[in-house]
Design a protein around this motif. Structure first.
Motif, PDB file in Angstrom:
ATOM      1  N   UNK A 183      -1.078  -0.447  -5.456  1.00 34.22           N
ATOM      2  CA  UNK A 183      -1.395  -0.491  -6.886  1.00 34.22           C
ATOM      3  C   UNK A 183      -1.259   0.862  -7.575  1.00 34.22           C
ATOM      4  N   UNK A 184      -0.948   1.890  -6.821  1.00 33.96           N
ATOM      5  CA  UNK A 184      -0.819   3.240  -7.384  1.00 33.96           C
ATOM      6  C   UNK A 184       0.501   3.347  -8.149  1.00 33.96           C
ATOM      7  N   UNK A 185       0.426   3.389  -9.462  1.00 30.96           N
ATOM      8  CA  UNK A 185       1.640   3.418 -10.277  1.00 30.96           C
ATOM      9  C   UNK A 185       2.433   4.712 -10.106  1.00 30.96           C
ATOM     10  N   UNK A 186       1.828   5.718  -9.490  1.00 30.65           N
ATOM     11  CA  UNK A 186       2.538   6.981  -9.236  1.00 30.65           C
ATOM     12  C   UNK A 186       3.301   6.939  -7.903  1.00 30.65           C
ATOM     13  N   UNK A 187       3.026   5.918  -7.106  1.00 30.13           N
ATOM     14  CA  UNK A 187       3.672   5.791  -5.797  1.00 30.13           C
ATOM     15  C   UNK A 187       5.083   5.249  -5.977  1.00 30.13           C
ATOM     16  N   UNK A 188       5.951   5.581  -5.046  1.00 27.60           N
ATOM     17  CA  UNK A 188       7.322   5.080  -5.086  1.00 27.60           C
ATOM     18  C   UNK A 188       7.344   3.564  -4.878  1.00 27.60           C
ATOM     19  N   UNK A 189       8.253   2.860  -5.569  1.00 29.64           N
ATOM     20  CA  UNK A 189       8.308   1.392  -5.454  1.00 29.64           C
ATOM     21  C   UNK A 189       8.489   0.890  -4.021  1.00 29.64           C
ATOM     22  N   UNK A 190       9.261   1.588  -3.213  1.00 33.44           N
ATOM     23  CA  UNK A 190       9.456   1.156  -1.827  1.00 33.44           C
ATOM     24  C   UNK A 190       8.156   1.174  -1.045  1.00 33.44           C
ATOM     25  N   UNK A 191       7.349   2.192  -1.270  1.00 31.19           N
ATOM     26  CA  UNK A 191       6.065   2.291  -0.579  1.00 31.19           C
ATOM     27  C   UNK A 191       5.090   1.265  -1.151  1.00 31.19           C
ATOM     28  N   UNK A 192       5.115   1.051  -2.456  1.00 28.48           N
ATOM     29  CA  UNK A 192       4.264   0.015  -3.057  1.00 28.48           C
ATOM     30  C   UNK A 192       4.594  -1.350  -2.462  1.00 28.48           C
ATOM     31  N   UNK A 193       5.872  -1.686  -2.400  1.00 28.72           N
ATOM     32  CA  UNK A 193       6.298  -2.995  -1.881  1.00 28.72           C
ATOM     33  C   UNK A 193       5.902  -3.167  -0.424  1.00 28.72           C
ATOM     34  N   UNK A 194       6.166  -2.153   0.383  1.00 32.10           N
ATOM     35  CA  UNK A 194       5.802  -2.231   1.799  1.00 32.10           C
ATOM     36  C   UNK A 194       4.289  -2.326   1.966  1.00 32.10           C
ATOM     37  N   UNK A 195       3.552  -1.605   1.137  1.00 27.38           N
ATOM     38  CA  UNK A 195       2.089  -1.674   1.199  1.00 27.38           C
ATOM     39  C   UNK A 195       1.608  -3.082   0.899  1.00 27.38           C
ATOM     40  N   UNK A 196       2.208  -3.726  -0.101  1.00 25.33           N
ATOM     41  CA  UNK A 196       1.829  -5.096  -0.442  1.00 25.33           C
ATOM     42  C   UNK A 196       2.149  -6.057   0.700  1.00 25.33           C
ATOM     43  N   UNK A 197       3.342  -5.917   1.264  1.00 28.87           N
ATOM     44  CA  UNK A 197       3.741  -6.800   2.365  1.00 28.87           C
ATOM     45  C   UNK A 197       2.806  -6.636   3.563  1.00 28.87           C
ATOM     46  N   UNK A 198       2.519  -5.393   3.910  1.00 29.44           N
ATOM     47  CA  UNK A 198       1.662  -5.140   5.065  1.00 29.44           C
ATOM     48  C   UNK A 198       0.224  -5.592   4.798  1.00 29.44           C
TER      49      UNK A 198
END
Length: 172
Positions: A113-128
């Motif tokens: 949910x960190x809008x400052x984080x890179x989209x790839x890390x956001x997506x992987x974080x959501x999946x995991x």
């Protein structure tokens, strides 16, 4: 054996594939990973992780004993590319209820949910996070509430796609 010097500079897609094929031919995939993925030189670790992303499922499964090392690397590195690649490898590993780490779940919930984080890390974080919460209905409910509250205009198409899949119950 792959030399550290081969991983110390910039590495193109074709070079990463060449190193992967060399490691495969030598039959020492897990040794390569143990030796280089956790290297203190960020460039070496990044390139080694990139090589690992080229692996087939049966080779990636050899890294199951290194899961905790990869998770620790993802959570503790200051380098976003190393974080993304380590999370990518973890995401490719099978996960059982006994593999769920609450510190990593908290990390994923924070970074998705960190809008400052890179989209790839956001997506992987959501999946995991989704995969970890799947073992616990009460956590899945909480995850869905968090995902529902995400304002889509602040996120990339990749993140909103994973969000939509989570909310509709599709495989992520």
């Amino acid at each position: 054996m792959v030399a550290r010097e081969e991983l110390s500079g910039s590495c193109s897609e074709s070079e990463a594939l060449a190193i992967y094929n060399k490691v495969r031919e030598q039959g020492n995939f897990r040794m390569f990973c143990m030796q280089f993925m956790l290297d203190e030189d960020c460039q070496v670790a990044r390139n080694a992780l990139w090589v690992v992303t080229k692996a087939k499922k049966e080779e990636t499964d050899l890294l199951i004993p290194l899961r905790d090392n990869l998770i620790d690397l993802a959570m503790n590195t200051a380098h976003s590319s190393v974080r993304r690649l380590a999370m990518n490898v973890v995401e490719r590993l099978p996960m059982a209820e006994t593999d769920v780490r609450t510190d990593f779940l908290d990390f994923c919930l924070e970074h998705m949910t960190d809008v400052k984080e890179l989209p790839g890390i956001q997506s992987l974080s959501m999946k995991l996070a989704y995969r970890m919460c799947a073992f616990y209905p009460e956590l899945m409910g909480e995850l869905k509430r968090i995902v529902e509250a995400m304002e889509v205009e602040y996120y990339s198409p990749a993140v909103t796609c994973v969000r939509r899949k989570i909310l509709t119950g599709k495989k992520v």
